[in-house]
Design a protein around this motif. Structure first.
Motif, short mmCIF file in Angstrom:
data_model
loop_
_atom_site.label_atom_id
_atom_site.label_comp_id
_atom_site.label_asym_id
_atom_site.label_seq_id
_atom_site.Cartn_x
_atom_site.Cartn_y
_atom_site.Cartn_z
N VAL A 83 0.86 -1.22 -0.06
CA VAL A 83 0.00 -0.04 0.05
C VAL A 83 0.77 1.08 0.05
N LEU A 84 1.86 1.35 0.96
CA LEU A 84 2.79 2.42 1.02
C LEU A 84 3.35 2.73 -0.43
N GLY A 85 4.13 1.33 -0.89
CA GLY A 85 4.87 1.64 -2.15
C GLY A 85 4.07 1.95 -3.31
N GLY A 86 2.67 1.60 -3.07
CA GLY A 86 1.88 1.87 -4.37
C GLY A 86 1.51 3.27 -4.25
N MET A 87 1.56 3.91 -3.03
CA MET A 87 0.98 5.26 -3.11
C MET A 87 2.08 6.19 -3.42
N SER A 135 7.84 8.52 -7.22
CA SER A 135 8.39 7.81 -8.21
C SER A 135 8.64 6.34 -7.69
N TRP A 136 9.11 5.50 -8.36
CA TRP A 136 9.32 4.09 -7.90
C TRP A 136 10.60 3.86 -6.99
N VAL A 167 12.73 3.31 -1.58
CA VAL A 167 13.61 3.85 -0.50
C VAL A 167 12.94 3.78 0.84
N ASN A 168 11.70 4.66 0.69
CA ASN A 168 10.78 4.89 1.83
C ASN A 168 10.00 3.67 2.22
#
Length: 197
Positions: free
Chosen positions: A75-79, A85-86, A91-92
């Motif tokens: 979810v976090l990565g998708g947002m 950016s990817w 990273v985050n």
């Protein structure tokens, strides 16, 4: 009250709780403030995995914690992919995973009583300003121990949604809140039963 402490003979188990709290604070600042890239985040995650090995945690403990984080990461990565950016997503998301795993390792290698003692000692000078050191210490220690618990709740919610064929959406937050608040009630009842509230 649920405890995540797993007794063991490792050097991390024997380290004073204060040293582990200080290390967690420093590592959190490094993970949050250092301008990471994908390589440095990967190194950080490998280092966290190595710490679990140093703590002599069974592999399934580490893997289960990583598995519980999968939906948070998605979810976090998708947002982040949508809004930044990817590269930033990688990273985050990696930072979040590393921080949650570090908090999980702290709670797995440190008894709650030891955490409370150290936090109370650290906050004792603030009593002259009217701060209730015991209450603040309890709040901070419960916050640290709740991080892996809430991650586990998020995994349970997503698995339940997947079993029902429900798509991941904002409505997933509602059952997560319900589980978290129910757990908070249980913790409050346990503390009241021990005369700590």
């Amino acid at each position: 009250m649920r405890t995540l402490y797993r007794p063991g003979p490792s050097i991390l188990h024997r380290l004073p709780a204060g040293a582990k709290l200080a290390a967690l604070a420093v590592l959190t600042l490094v993970l949050a403030l250092y301008p990471h890239d994908a390589t440095s985040v990967a190194i950080a995650l490998i280092a966290v995995a190595a710490l679990y090995a140093v703590a002599r945690m069974p592999a399934y403990v580490f893997l289960s914690q990583v598995w519980q984080l999968r939906w948070i990461v998605l979810v976090l990565g998708g947002m982040l992919v949508v809004f930044t950016s990817w590269q930033q997503a990688i990273v985050n998301s990696g930072r979040v995973v590393a921080l949650v795993l570090l908090a999980g390792l702290l709670t797995a290698t440190t008894p709650m009583g030891a955490l409370l003692d150290v936090l109370t000692w650290m906050l004792r000078p603030l009593r002259r300003f009217g701060v209730d050191a015991d209450a603040v210490a309890m709040s901070v220690s419960l916050t640290i121990t709740m991080i892996p618990v809430v991650a586990g709740f998020a995994a349970r919610v997503r698995e339940a949604q997947q079993a029902r064929g429900v798509r991941l959406g904002i409505r997933a937050v509602v059952p997560l809140f319900v589980l978290t608040l129910r757990h908070a009630d249980d913790v409050g009842d346990a503390l009241a039963a021990r005369g700590l509230t």
